[in-house]
Design an enzyme around this catalytic site. Structure first.
Site, short mmCIF file in Angstrom:
data_model
loop_
_atom_site.label_atom_id
_atom_site.label_comp_id
_atom_site.label_asym_id
_atom_site.label_seq_id
_atom_site.Cartn_x
_atom_site.Cartn_y
_atom_site.Cartn_z
N PRO A 240 0.76 -1.25 0.00
CA PRO A 240 0.00 0.00 0.00
C PRO A 240 0.80 1.31 0.00
O PRO A 240 0.70 2.11 0.92
CB PRO A 240 -0.83 -0.13 1.27
CG PRO A 240 0.03 -0.93 2.19
CD PRO A 240 0.72 -1.92 1.30
N CYS A 241 1.54 1.55 -1.06
CA CYS A 241 2.25 2.82 -1.16
C CYS A 241 1.27 3.99 -1.33
O CYS A 241 1.64 5.14 -1.05
CB CYS A 241 3.26 2.79 -2.30
SG CYS A 241 2.59 2.36 -3.90
N HIS A 242 0.03 3.70 -1.71
CA HIS A 242 -0.97 4.76 -1.85
C HIS A 242 -1.33 5.37 -0.50
O HIS A 242 -1.91 6.45 -0.46
CB HIS A 242 -2.23 4.23 -2.55
CG HIS A 242 -2.88 3.07 -1.87
ND1 HIS A 242 -2.47 1.77 -2.07
CD2 HIS A 242 -3.91 3.02 -0.99
CE1 HIS A 242 -3.22 0.96 -1.34
NE2 HIS A 242 -4.10 1.70 -0.67
#
Length: 165
Positions: free
Chosen positions: A135-137
């Site tokens: 989850p880099c978002h």
């Protein structure tokens, strides 16, 4: 052997790339998950084999995530991608809980990195080969703004809205 599949999603057609694995659910460890037009995203190479069934377990989890009924992925990632520093950053991304965000600075602090290393941390996040599932978002600017997403800021916003973060 490298296998791939594509699936439709709210982000557009996702390209899944994997390698056979005796320990992964469905027998495939995920190497890459990319969106159309992604900066540094995977492209299909000669010699890769299309095998939609190899990704049944991954696809089921992605569909559940986009439907709002899955908050944590249980997917085996293929070993060997990235530098030691990148893997350290990517592992830290996996600890950011669903429905929350953190900043680049807080993530750097959690990793024991200096303020000067925040740029390197951002570069490592930008090289994440597993969009959505890693989850880099969930990493945003210190002022709460959306910054730096290889799949495009509109997709980052869509994922954060999905998670109601």
């Amino acid at each position: 052997m490298t296998v791939y599949a594509t699936i439709d999603s709210p982000l557009g057609e996702l390209l899944l790339v994997g390698e056979e694995s005796a320990t992964a659910k469905g027998g495939t460890a995920l190497v890459s998950l990319s969106v159309p037009g992604q900066k540094g995203g995977a492209v299909v190479h000669d010699g890769w084999v299309r095998d939609d069934a190899a990704f049944d377990a991954v696809t089921a989890q992605l569909r559940a995530y986009f439907a709002g009924s899955l908050t944590h992925f249980d997917i085996e990632y293929a070993a060997g991608a990235g530098t030691e520093f990148q893997r350290k950053v990517w592992d830290a991304l996996d600890t950011v809980p669903y429905g929350t965000t953190t900043t680049y600075g807080r993530l750097a602090e959690r990793l024991g990195l200096s303020r000067a290393a925040v740029r390197a941390l951002g570069t490592a996040i930008g090289r994440n080969p597993l969009l959505v599932v890693r989850p880099c978002h969930r990493v945003i600017g210190a002022d709460g703004s959306l910054t730096g997403y290889a799949g495009g800021l509109e997709r980052k916003q869509l994922l954060l809205d999905l998670e109601a973060a």
